[in-house]
Design a protein around this motif. Sequence first.
Motif, PDB file in Angstrom:
ATOM      1  N   ASP A  99       0.830  -1.209   0.000  1.00  0.00           N
ATOM      2  CA  ASP A  99       0.000   0.000   0.000  1.00  0.00           C
ATOM      3  C   ASP A  99       0.863   1.256   0.000  1.00  0.00           C
ATOM      4  OD1 ASP A  99      -2.281  -1.511   0.007  1.00  0.00           O
ATOM      5  OD2 ASP A  99      -2.678  -1.285   2.159  1.00  0.00           O
ATOM      6  N   VAL A 102       2.254   1.894  -3.475  1.00  0.00           N
ATOM      7  CA  VAL A 102       1.220   2.445  -4.363  1.00  0.00           C
ATOM      8  C   VAL A 102       1.005   3.918  -4.053  1.00  0.00           C
ATOM      9  CG1 VAL A 102      -1.241   2.367  -4.934  1.00  0.00           C
ATOM     10  CG2 VAL A 102       0.071   0.242  -4.745  1.00  0.00           C
ATOM     11  N   LEU A 103       0.974   4.261  -2.767  1.00  0.00           N
ATOM     12  CA  LEU A 103       0.752   5.654  -2.376  1.00  0.00           C
ATOM     13  C   LEU A 103       1.892   6.544  -2.844  1.00  0.00           C
ATOM     14  CD1 LEU A 103      -0.979   7.691  -0.689  1.00  0.00           C
ATOM     15  CD2 LEU A 103       0.592   7.203   1.197  1.00  0.00           C
ATOM     16  N   GLN A 128      -6.805   6.948  -1.250  1.00  0.00           N
ATOM     17  CA  GLN A 128      -6.143   5.828  -1.918  1.00  0.00           C
ATOM     18  C   GLN A 128      -7.139   4.723  -2.265  1.00  0.00           C
ATOM     19  OE1 GLN A 128      -2.707   4.364   0.149  1.00  0.00           O
ATOM     20  NE2 GLN A 128      -2.184   2.884  -1.427  1.00  0.00           N
ATOM     21  N   ASP A 129      -8.042   4.406  -1.354  1.00  0.00           N
ATOM     22  CA  ASP A 129      -9.028   3.356  -1.634  1.00  0.00           C
ATOM     23  C   ASP A 129      -9.933   3.733  -2.800  1.00  0.00           C
ATOM     24  OD1 ASP A 129      -7.990   1.895   0.431  1.00  0.00           O
ATOM     25  OD2 ASP A 129      -9.600   2.330   1.859  1.00  0.00           O
ATOM     26  N   ALA A 132      -7.655   3.969  -6.207  1.00  0.00           N
ATOM     27  CA  ALA A 132      -6.808   2.838  -6.607  1.00  0.00           C
ATOM     28  C   ALA A 132      -7.280   2.208  -7.913  1.00  0.00           C
ATOM     29  CB  ALA A 132      -6.777   1.793  -5.496  1.00  0.00           C
ATOM     30  N   ARG A 133      -8.584   2.247  -8.168  1.00  0.00           N
ATOM     31  CA  ARG A 133      -9.102   1.596  -9.378  1.00  0.00           C
ATOM     32  C   ARG A 133      -8.892   2.445 -10.634  1.00  0.00           C
ATOM     33  NH1 ARG A 133     -14.074   2.810  -6.555  1.00  0.00           N
ATOM     34  NH2 ARG A 133     -15.139   4.608  -7.472  1.00  0.00           N
ATOM     35  N   THR A 135      -6.669   3.646 -13.237  1.00  0.00           N
ATOM     36  CA  THR A 135      -5.344   3.240 -13.724  1.00  0.00           C
ATOM     37  C   THR A 135      -4.702   4.264 -14.639  1.00  0.00           C
ATOM     38  OG1 THR A 135      -6.406   2.022 -15.525  1.00  0.00           O
ATOM     39  CG2 THR A 135      -5.921   0.795 -13.511  1.00  0.00           C
ATOM     40  N   ARG A 140      -5.991   9.831 -12.749  1.00  0.00           N
ATOM     41  CA  ARG A 140      -5.720   9.679 -11.320  1.00  0.00           C
ATOM     42  C   ARG A 140      -5.192  10.989 -10.733  1.00  0.00           C
ATOM     43  NH1 ARG A 140      -2.059   4.872  -8.840  1.00  0.00           N
ATOM     44  NH2 ARG A 140      -3.909   3.654  -9.361  1.00  0.00           N
ATOM     45  N   GLU A 144      -6.920  13.021  -7.750  1.00  0.00           N
ATOM     46  CA  GLU A 144      -6.205  13.340  -6.513  1.00  0.00           C
ATOM     47  C   GLU A 144      -6.289  14.832  -6.203  1.00  0.00           C
ATOM     48  OE1 GLU A 144      -1.861  12.296  -4.548  1.00  0.00           O
ATOM     49  OE2 GLU A 144      -2.044  12.481  -6.722  1.00  0.00           O
TER      50      GLU A 144
END
Length: 476
Positions: A99, A102-103, A128-129, A132-133, A135, A140, A144
């Motif tokens: 995790d 990824v972050l 993040q949750d 995350a999907r 891509t 993204r 964010e």
Amino acid sequence: MNSSSAAGSIAGSIATGSIATASHGAVISGVEHTRQAIAALQAEELQWFARAEALAAEETARIPSSEGREREMPPRGMAAELAAVLRRSDRGMQERMRDAAVLVDGFPATLAALESGRIDVAHVRVIQDAGARITDPDARARFEQAALVVAERETPGRAKPIILMLAQRLDPVPLEERHTEAAAGRRVWVRDLDDGMAELAAILPAPLAYAIKERLTAHAREIVAAAKAARSGSSTGTAPSENRVGAGGAGVGADRVAGDDVAETDAIATDRRTTDQVRADVLTDLLLTGHASAPVSSGSIPATAAITAHVQITIPAATLTGESTEPAELVGYGPIDPATARHLAATTPVWERLFTSPTTGAVLQVDTYRPSMQMRRLLDARDEHCRFPGCRRPARHCDGDHTIDAAHGGPTRVTNLANLCPGRHHPVKHKTAWSVVQKPDGILEWTSPTGRVYVDIPRRVLEFRANAAADQPAPF
């Protein structure tokens, strides 16, 4: 990484004076500075975890064998040592490493916001949750940027449904496609607990899960209210024996019925279960018998008084007509697929049209067939919950408070009304040194006893600003 600056912030806060003798203002500032320092250290820790994941990946890449178990050893070995030094589970440590990687790689702006103390780790998990999907890197980054507009102003609980909606709007994969796949995984399971207890859990479509909880809560409130009334002797309406025995009903049968009523009333009066306990008992009764069959439950809720669930769903007009696939929203949860929303709209007895500003996103008007309730509905649609910063009590369970007291000449208009929960924040507003001013678009500016200002923005206005931020070039 700036552990020295974080530690310095804590030391500086303590050095200003003894905590034991700190003033009101110093306490607030001390907690704020300490929390910012903790957030900076948490950001640094995440970077260390991400580096651990990278080192394990480098070691894995040097293994010539393609055998899966052998290639699993580097990350397991790294996680085992980190878990040992932190006295944590090594399985959980592997997840934290992944995790964190990824972050650090995929959400750099979120990490920077945590490092500077503008958000905390709970906000990070929500962002993040939800993201995350997504891509596509550009999508993204835009997500964010928009999510941080919300996270920097709201609690994690309030921010989550807004951020989920932002993720859905910026995700190129349609929600209906993802919902269909997710709904295929619906299930019920039991997890054993200690002391003869077990946990019953289910994964269901969100509107159904929220409706189930709402119905259980409605049952529980009726039962608890009946028990309180029976104990105080202030029950309203006709006595049970008068309801059941008509003219000419005297005699042995009537005595028996009257005796049953007394016993039933006594049972209700001695019921001292909490709302949570009653809710759990009603769930059991409903699932096992088809109705709330316990004597106390059936005695406090008339057979003809149906308990129905109440959920609030907002559906874009184009989605309702099938012209758009933009998601609807289950208030308090987040996006739901258009097909479910249209089905619920087709069966609801009341429709409300919600008009929002095209420039700010603020709720301007609610048009219904009940004009006498229009102002209340508009407020509920605008506020959605109690408007004290951080509170999430649903608007339908709140008081419509005059921002400028009616006793002081405040008008009964939407621009001078806001929802406040009756047991906590309504009294805080009137009986403490907190004060509030209402700005355009329903924005509330709360001033604390120490003079700090906290701005509470209606959810739709904040979401509008976040969407606007998503359309701006990313600052990184």
